[in-house]
Design an enzyme around this catalytic site. Structure first.
Site, PDB file in Angstrom:
ATOM      1  N   HIS A  88     -31.787  96.031  -4.161  1.00  0.00           N
ATOM      2  CA  HIS A  88     -31.537  94.843  -4.989  1.00  0.00           C
ATOM      3  C   HIS A  88     -32.048  93.601  -4.273  1.00  0.00           C
ATOM      4  O   HIS A  88     -31.960  93.490  -3.055  1.00  0.00           O
ATOM      5  CB  HIS A  88     -30.042  94.708  -5.290  1.00  0.00           C
ATOM      6  N   GLU A 157     -36.643  93.579 -11.551  1.00  0.00           N
ATOM      7  CA  GLU A 157     -35.850  92.346 -11.609  1.00  0.00           C
ATOM      8  C   GLU A 157     -36.598  91.244 -10.870  1.00  0.00           C
ATOM      9  O   GLU A 157     -36.526  91.170  -9.632  1.00  0.00           O
ATOM     10  CB  GLU A 157     -34.492  92.538 -10.929  1.00  0.00           C
TER      11      GLU A 157
HETATM   12  P1  13P Z   1     -28.226  88.117 -13.779  1.00  0.00           P
HETATM   13  O1  13P Z   1     -28.081  88.971 -15.007  1.00  0.00           O
HETATM   14  O2  13P Z   1     -27.008  87.323 -13.445  1.00  0.00           O
HETATM   15  O3  13P Z   1     -29.480  87.308 -13.815  1.00  0.00           O
HETATM   16  O4  13P Z   1     -28.389  89.146 -12.541  1.00  0.00           O
HETATM   17  C1  13P Z   1     -29.301  90.175 -12.654  1.00  0.00           C
HETATM   18  C2  13P Z   1     -29.097  91.120 -11.529  1.00  0.00           C
HETATM   19  O5  13P Z   1     -29.320  90.806 -10.381  1.00  0.00           O
HETATM   20  C3  13P Z   1     -28.575  92.455 -11.858  1.00  0.00           C
HETATM   21  O6  13P Z   1     -28.665  93.326 -10.785  1.00  0.00           O
END
Ligand code: 13P
Length: 238
Positions: A88, A157
């Site tokens: 992450h 992400e």
């Molecule tokens: P947000 O949905 O708060 O932008 O976070 C995304 C995230 O890091 C999920 O792992």
């Protein structure tokens, strides 16, 4: 579809139990067949897994040992945890985990048969350099990672989209997921400022197999709404 909630360092154990009760009854009342995964803080991992998978946000790649402040395999196994988030962006950029260490974690938990949700994503300065730079950056985040691993899910992400309310355009998400699809047959999730208002259109994109939601998933009702959207898309042939 795969719909995931990452609580990060939010919610107490009690709040997590209350949240799970809402989501569990929603999933059974609506006969949801999509995969729902919640990643609560470690203190709440003891919630019994009924119709929702509970995953760990992190784990140290040993069975047990002298690693102060860490949680290892033995502690995860005690709670029947078989799903883990690795790579992450907050572990990479806030906690300073290197690709080498992340790959070591990946190998360890893959060898133990965990389902792995592996996260990749570029910071803003890389995004601004264009798509080739972006894919080259993500390529480096695949170093030491077995993209053929059977129980793998990839979450794209973008760092600049996490917790900011910003998202790439739908076209950009589709473009990047298309490039990721060329590398792996693993399901591909999008994460970064997903909320009730945009989850449906994001999940409806080609090569998007689900979402990984942070802040907007802290509301059990909103998370249920996103699960419902995923189920509807499934029912309509997506
Ligand atoms: P947000 O949905 O708060 O932008 O976070 C995304 C995230 O890091 C999920 O792992």
């Amino acid at each position: 579809m795969i719909v995931c909630a990452n609580f990060k360092a939010n919610k107490t154990r009690q709040e997590t139990h209350a949240y799970m009760a809402v989501v569990e009854s929603f999933v059974s009342a609506n006969d949801i067949s999509d995969t729902v995964i919640v990643f609560p803080p470690f203190t709440a991992l003891g919630h019994e897994q009924r119709n929702i998978l509970i995953g760990a946000q992190n784990g140290y790649p040993v069975r047990n040992g002298a690693f102060t402040g860490e949680i290892a395999l033995e502690q995860l196994e005690e709670f029947g945890i078989g799903t883990i988030l690795i790579g992450h962006s907050e572990r990479r950029h806030v906690l300073g985990e290197s690709q080498k260490f992340i790959a070591e974690k990946f190998r360890f938990f893959a060898e133990k048969g965990f389902a792995i949700v592996y996260c990749v994503g570029e910071p803003l300065e890389v995004r601004e350099e264009g798509n080739d730079a972006l894919m080259a950056y993500i390529e480096k985040q695949f170093e030491g990672i077995d993209l053929e691993y059977a129980d793998l899910v990839i979450a794209y992400e973008p760092v600049w989209a996490i917790g900011t309310g910003l998202t790439p355009s739908l076209r950009d998400i589709e473009l990047i997921h298309g490039a990721l699809r060329a590398k792996t047959s693993a399901p591909l999730l999008y994460g970064g400022s997903v909320k009730v208002d945009n989850a449906r259109e994001i999940m409806g994109l080609e090569n998007v197999d689900g979402v990984l939601v942070g802040s907007a998933a802290l509301s059990a009702n909103d998370f249920c709404e996103m699960i419902a959207q995923a189920a509807e898309l499934g029912a309509s042939g997506r």
